[in-house]
Design an enzyme around this catalytic site. Structure first.
Site, PDB file in Angstrom:
ATOM      1  N   ASP A  90       0.835  -1.204   0.000  1.00 58.23           N
ATOM      2  CA  ASP A  90       0.000   0.000   0.000  1.00 58.23           C
ATOM      3  C   ASP A  90       0.870   1.254   0.000  1.00 58.23           C
ATOM      4  O   ASP A  90       1.677   1.456   0.902  1.00 58.23           O
ATOM      5  CB  ASP A  90      -0.929   0.002   1.222  1.00 58.23           C
ATOM      6  CG  ASP A  90      -2.051   1.020   1.071  1.00 58.23           C
ATOM      7  OD1 ASP A  90      -2.377   1.393  -0.074  1.00 58.23           O
ATOM      8  OD2 ASP A  90      -2.597   1.454   2.108  1.00 58.23           O
TER       9      ASP A  90
ATOM     10  N   HIS B 194      -4.255  14.192   1.321  1.00 59.90           N
ATOM     11  CA  HIS B 194      -4.571  13.261   2.415  1.00 59.90           C
ATOM     12  C   HIS B 194      -3.537  13.407   3.537  1.00 59.90           C
ATOM     13  O   HIS B 194      -3.892  13.499   4.715  1.00 59.90           O
ATOM     14  CB  HIS B 194      -4.583  11.826   1.884  1.00 59.90           C
ATOM     15  CG  HIS B 194      -4.652  10.767   2.954  1.00 59.90           C
ATOM     16  ND1 HIS B 194      -5.762  10.578   3.750  1.00 59.90           N
ATOM     17  CD2 HIS B 194      -3.743   9.840   3.358  1.00 59.90           C
ATOM     18  CE1 HIS B 194      -5.521   9.579   4.600  1.00 59.90           C
ATOM     19  NE2 HIS B 194      -4.302   9.119   4.378  1.00 59.90           N
TER      20      HIS B 194
ATOM     21  N   GLU C 167     -10.550   3.991   3.686  1.00 63.33           N
ATOM     22  CA  GLU C 167      -9.695   4.821   2.836  1.00 63.33           C
ATOM     23  C   GLU C 167     -10.062   4.557   1.384  1.00 63.33           C
ATOM     24  O   GLU C 167     -10.033   3.413   0.927  1.00 63.33           O
ATOM     25  CB  GLU C 167      -8.205   4.531   3.075  1.00 63.33           C
ATOM     26  CG  GLU C 167      -7.714   5.100   4.409  1.00 63.33           C
ATOM     27  CD  GLU C 167      -6.202   4.978   4.607  1.00 63.33           C
ATOM     28  OE1 GLU C 167      -5.568   4.141   3.932  1.00 63.33           O
ATOM     29  OE2 GLU C 167      -5.669   5.727   5.447  1.00 63.33           O
TER      30      GLU C 167
ATOM     31  N   GLU D  45      -9.181   4.311  -2.138  1.00 61.28           N
ATOM     32  CA  GLU D  45      -7.936   4.112  -2.890  1.00 61.28           C
ATOM     33  C   GLU D  45      -8.251   3.438  -4.219  1.00 61.28           C
ATOM     34  O   GLU D  45      -9.357   2.957  -4.442  1.00 61.28           O
ATOM     35  CB  GLU D  45      -6.957   3.198  -2.128  1.00 61.28           C
ATOM     36  CG  GLU D  45      -6.552   3.714  -0.765  1.00 61.28           C
ATOM     37  CD  GLU D  45      -5.310   3.012  -0.211  1.00 61.28           C
ATOM     38  OE1 GLU D  45      -4.550   2.399  -1.000  1.00 61.28           O
ATOM     39  OE2 GLU D  45      -5.114   3.087   1.012  1.00 61.28           O
TER      40      GLU D  45
ATOM     41  N   ASP E 183      -9.051   0.585   1.955  1.00 60.30           N
ATOM     42  CA  ASP E 183      -8.066   0.193   2.971  1.00 60.30           C
ATOM     43  C   ASP E 183      -8.634   0.555   4.354  1.00 60.30           C
ATOM     44  O   ASP E 183      -8.292   1.582   4.925  1.00 60.30           O
ATOM     45  CB  ASP E 183      -6.743   0.913   2.703  1.00 60.30           C
ATOM     46  CG  ASP E 183      -5.689   0.599   3.760  1.00 60.30           C
ATOM     47  OD1 ASP E 183      -5.772  -0.484   4.369  1.00 60.30           O
ATOM     48  OD2 ASP E 183      -4.798   1.434   3.963  1.00 60.30           O
TER      49      ASP E 183
ATOM     50  N   ARG F 255      -7.873   3.749  13.259  1.00 64.38           N
ATOM     51  CA  ARG F 255      -6.940   4.853  13.504  1.00 64.38           C
ATOM     52  C   ARG F 255      -6.328   4.809  14.896  1.00 64.38           C
ATOM     53  O   ARG F 255      -5.171   5.172  15.081  1.00 64.38           O
ATOM     54  CB  ARG F 255      -7.655   6.198  13.305  1.00 64.38           C
ATOM     55  CG  ARG F 255      -8.249   6.403  11.938  1.00 64.38           C
ATOM     56  CD  ARG F 255      -7.191   6.400  10.869  1.00 64.38           C
ATOM     57  NE  ARG F 255      -7.767   6.694   9.549  1.00 64.38           N
ATOM     58  CZ  ARG F 255      -7.130   6.479   8.410  1.00 64.38           C
ATOM     59  NH1 ARG F 255      -5.906   5.980   8.410  1.00 64.38           N
ATOM     60  NH2 ARG F 255      -7.713   6.757   7.258  1.00 64.38           N
TER      61      ARG F 255
ATOM     62  N   GLN G  97      -3.780   2.079  14.837  1.00 62.48           N
ATOM     63  CA  GLN G  97      -2.712   2.479  13.898  1.00 62.48           C
ATOM     64  C   GLN G  97      -1.776   3.528  14.505  1.00 62.48           C
ATOM     65  O   GLN G  97      -0.549   3.390  14.444  1.00 62.48           O
ATOM     66  CB  GLN G  97      -3.360   3.035  12.620  1.00 62.48           C
ATOM     67  CG  GLN G  97      -2.366   3.534  11.574  1.00 62.48           C
ATOM     68  CD  GLN G  97      -3.056   4.336  10.473  1.00 62.48           C
ATOM     69  OE1 GLN G  97      -4.270   4.349  10.325  1.00 62.48           O
ATOM     70  NE2 GLN G  97      -2.237   5.026   9.676  1.00 62.48           N
TER      71      GLN G  97
ATOM     72  N   LYS H 195      -4.353  -2.024  10.100  1.00 50.58           N
ATOM     73  CA  LYS H 195      -4.675  -2.141   8.671  1.00 50.58           C
ATOM     74  C   LYS H 195      -4.913  -3.577   8.216  1.00 50.58           C
ATOM     75  O   LYS H 195      -5.568  -3.794   7.195  1.00 50.58           O
ATOM     76  CB  LYS H 195      -3.499  -1.598   7.837  1.00 50.58           C
ATOM     77  CG  LYS H 195      -3.126  -0.156   8.092  1.00 50.58           C
ATOM     78  CD  LYS H 195      -3.993   0.779   7.292  1.00 50.58           C
ATOM     79  CE  LYS H 195      -3.420   2.190   7.298  1.00 50.58           C
ATOM     80  NZ  LYS H 195      -4.257   3.108   6.501  1.00 50.58           N
TER      81      LYS H 195
ATOM     82  N   THR I 147      -9.035  -5.578   3.747  1.00 49.95           N
ATOM     83  CA  THR I 147      -8.884  -4.611   2.660  1.00 49.95           C
ATOM     84  C   THR I 147      -9.828  -5.059   1.555  1.00 49.95           C
ATOM     85  O   THR I 147      -9.744  -6.192   1.079  1.00 49.95           O
ATOM     86  CB  THR I 147      -7.432  -4.579   2.125  1.00 49.95           C
ATOM     87  OG1 THR I 147      -6.541  -4.351   3.218  1.00 49.95           O
ATOM     88  CG2 THR I 147      -7.252  -3.484   1.095  1.00 49.95           C
TER      89      THR I 147
ATOM     90  N   GLU J 111     -10.530  12.678   7.874  1.00 53.48           N
ATOM     91  CA  GLU J 111     -10.362  14.006   7.282  1.00 53.48           C
ATOM     92  C   GLU J 111     -11.692  14.765   7.275  1.00 53.48           C
ATOM     93  O   GLU J 111     -11.752  15.937   7.655  1.00 53.48           O
ATOM     94  CB  GLU J 111      -9.850  13.888   5.841  1.00 53.48           C
ATOM     95  CG  GLU J 111      -8.526  13.150   5.717  1.00 53.48           C
ATOM     96  CD  GLU J 111      -8.199  12.836   4.262  1.00 53.48           C
ATOM     97  OE1 GLU J 111      -8.147  13.758   3.434  1.00 53.48           O
ATOM     98  OE2 GLU J 111      -8.012  11.641   3.942  1.00 53.48           O
TER      99      GLU J 111
HETATM  100 CA    CA Z   1      -3.884   3.171   2.827  1.00 55.25          CA
END
Ligand code: CA
Length: 446
Positions: free
Chosen positions: A146, A153, A217, A219, A251, A255, A258, A271, A275, A391
């Site tokens: 990844d 971001h 996420e 992606e 993804d 948080r 992480q 993570k 996925t 975000e």
């Molecule tokens: Ca990611």
């Protein structure tokens, strides 16, 4: 260098004899690959191509290759390509771009409205309605990496967590990444909220339990099509031909887990629990009409020569519109549709797909057909273009309010996320990526 060559398969006037193809994500100009079986069956997974609301079974078709000559492409390469795809998409990938092109032309001619009646009958007999198909990951993915290539971001998350939007200096010089897990990739995932350790600000010790800060996420997935030998870096001039195509990727990110674990070695359990991929790989050839020049703003360093090329400058970028929708359990129970919560474009990434392939292999790392590279979260320059809820909701300081009246800082159990992607421009037929869907379940001990 010129823009990627357009050919008869990009003809905007071409229509399929299959009525549902026109105006869908999957018109005759798209022809993405996936893996499926009939829903509820125990059949082996088979390689298929999406057209309109149907899946065309390449295993079935390659067993009776007469349709190829009837469609007007009696070439050995197209036959070999169809047979390879019929066995396993990775076999087609390994033969290379000439074979990818040959099969695309063959399918295009066989699906175009002027195809001979017997060709149409053969293909119709090899179709399954997508509503009756159970999809799997489009290939059996060998390895997954990844990247982290959106400056917006990186800055948004930095601002949300109070570091002032500081971006590490390496970001501006190379596409950075970590190695993820292929085993927990899936489609239409119903994932349990992960358990793990989190350290609250100012706390003396971490707490163990279900993540309280679960995020998605937005992606894209890059599907490697060609192996490179171990010890043999892929130069910029070859990087695009190593790539078979692209899909959508979510993804999922815990948080709290992480941010406690990630220094100094990077993301791990925050993570690796899940996925999600979309079921279809849109080929680079299908994306050819939607390429953009790579540009680098003057305030940032220009790429080092090994990450630069004339072809990159003329058409290294991609114009792909992307969106995120959220449906809570309450919305679902009340029959409310998923609500779009952000919309952005892949063109805003700081690094291009070819540069990611080069950076991955420059030290001699060997990529293999069927590997997936995540592009990193895709966020655009405005707040509404954020590719993660951390975000949008400013790390919980400004929860978003949904049409149902509910608020969200992070995802709650029962929340379903759907990513979508589409390419459109004047003079080309719109193509889509389908959906990348997933739903959050309570933690396994919850
Ligand atoms: Ca990611």
């Amino acid at each position: 260098m010129s823009a990627p060559r357009l050919n008869l398969t990009h003809d905007a006037q071409a229509r399929s004899w299959l009525a549902s193809a026109h105006g869908s994500d999957f018109p005759i100009q798209n022809l993405p690959y996936g893996r499926f079986r009939r829903a509820g069956s125990q059949e082996a997974l088979r390689c298929g191509v999406a057209i309109g609301d149907q899946v065309l079974d390449l295993g079935h078709l390659s067993a009776q290759p007469d349709w190829l000559s009837a469609a007007g492409v009696d070439t050995a390469l197209a036959t070999r390509a169809a047979q390879a795809a019929g066995r396993d998409l990775r076999e087609l990938m390994r033969i290379g771009p000439d074979a990818w092109h040959a099969l695309r032309v063959a399918l295009f001619l066989a699906l175009r409205e002027d195809a001979a009646p017997q060709v149409q009958q053969t293909l119709m007999a090899a179709m399954t309605a997508q509503s009756q198909a159970e999809m799997a990951t489009p290939v059996q993915v060998g390895e997954y990496t990844d990247f982290y290539t959106s400056l917006h971001h990186a800055r948004n998350v930095g601002l949300a967590i109070g570091n002032g939007g500081l971006v590490t200096p390496n970001f501006f010089w190379m596409p950075i990444a970590y190695h993820g897990r292929a085993s927990s990739l899936g489609v239409n995932q119903r994932l349990h909220r992960p358990l793990g350790q989190a350290m609250a600000p100012g706390a003396q010790q971490p707490v163990y339990g279900p993540s309280q800060r679960l995020d998605y996420e937005l992606e894209m997935a890059i599907y490697i099509g060609q192996d490179n030998d171990w010890g043999r870096p892929v130069p910029m001039a070859q990087a695009e031909s190593q790539i078979f195509g692209m899909g959508l990727l979510n993804d999922w990110s815990a948080r709290d887990i992480q941010f406690w674990e990630m220094a100094p070695l990077g993301p791990f359990q925050g993570k690796n629990f899940a996925t999600s991929l979309s079921p279809w790989i849109v080929t680079m050839e299908a994306l050819a009409p939607f390429r953009l020049p790579f540009t680098r703003a003057e305030e940032h360093p220009q790429p080092l020569p090994y990450l630069d090329a004339a072809a990159l400058r003329s058409h290294g970028g991609l114009d792909i519109g992307l969106s995120v929708s959220l449906q809570t359990a309450q919305m679902r129970s009340q029959g409310q549709a998923a609500q779009e919560i952000s919309r952005t474009n892949f063109k805003h990434q700081h690094w291009c797909v070819s540069q990611m392939v080069v950076q991955h292999t420059i030290g001699g790392c060997n990529l293999r057909a069927g590997d997936v590279l995540g592009t990193g979260t895709v966020s655009g320059p405005t707040e509404a273009e954020a590719g993660a809820i951390i975000e949008l909701a400013k790390a919980g300081q400004q929860p978003i309010t949904l049409v149902s009246g509910e608020q969200r800082s992070f995802l709650l159990d029962g929340d379903a996320i759907v990513l979508r992607g589409r390419c459109e421009r004047p003079g080309a037929v719109r193509i889509g990526f389908g959906e990348c869907a997933g739903e959050v379940l309570p933690s396994v001990n919850g």
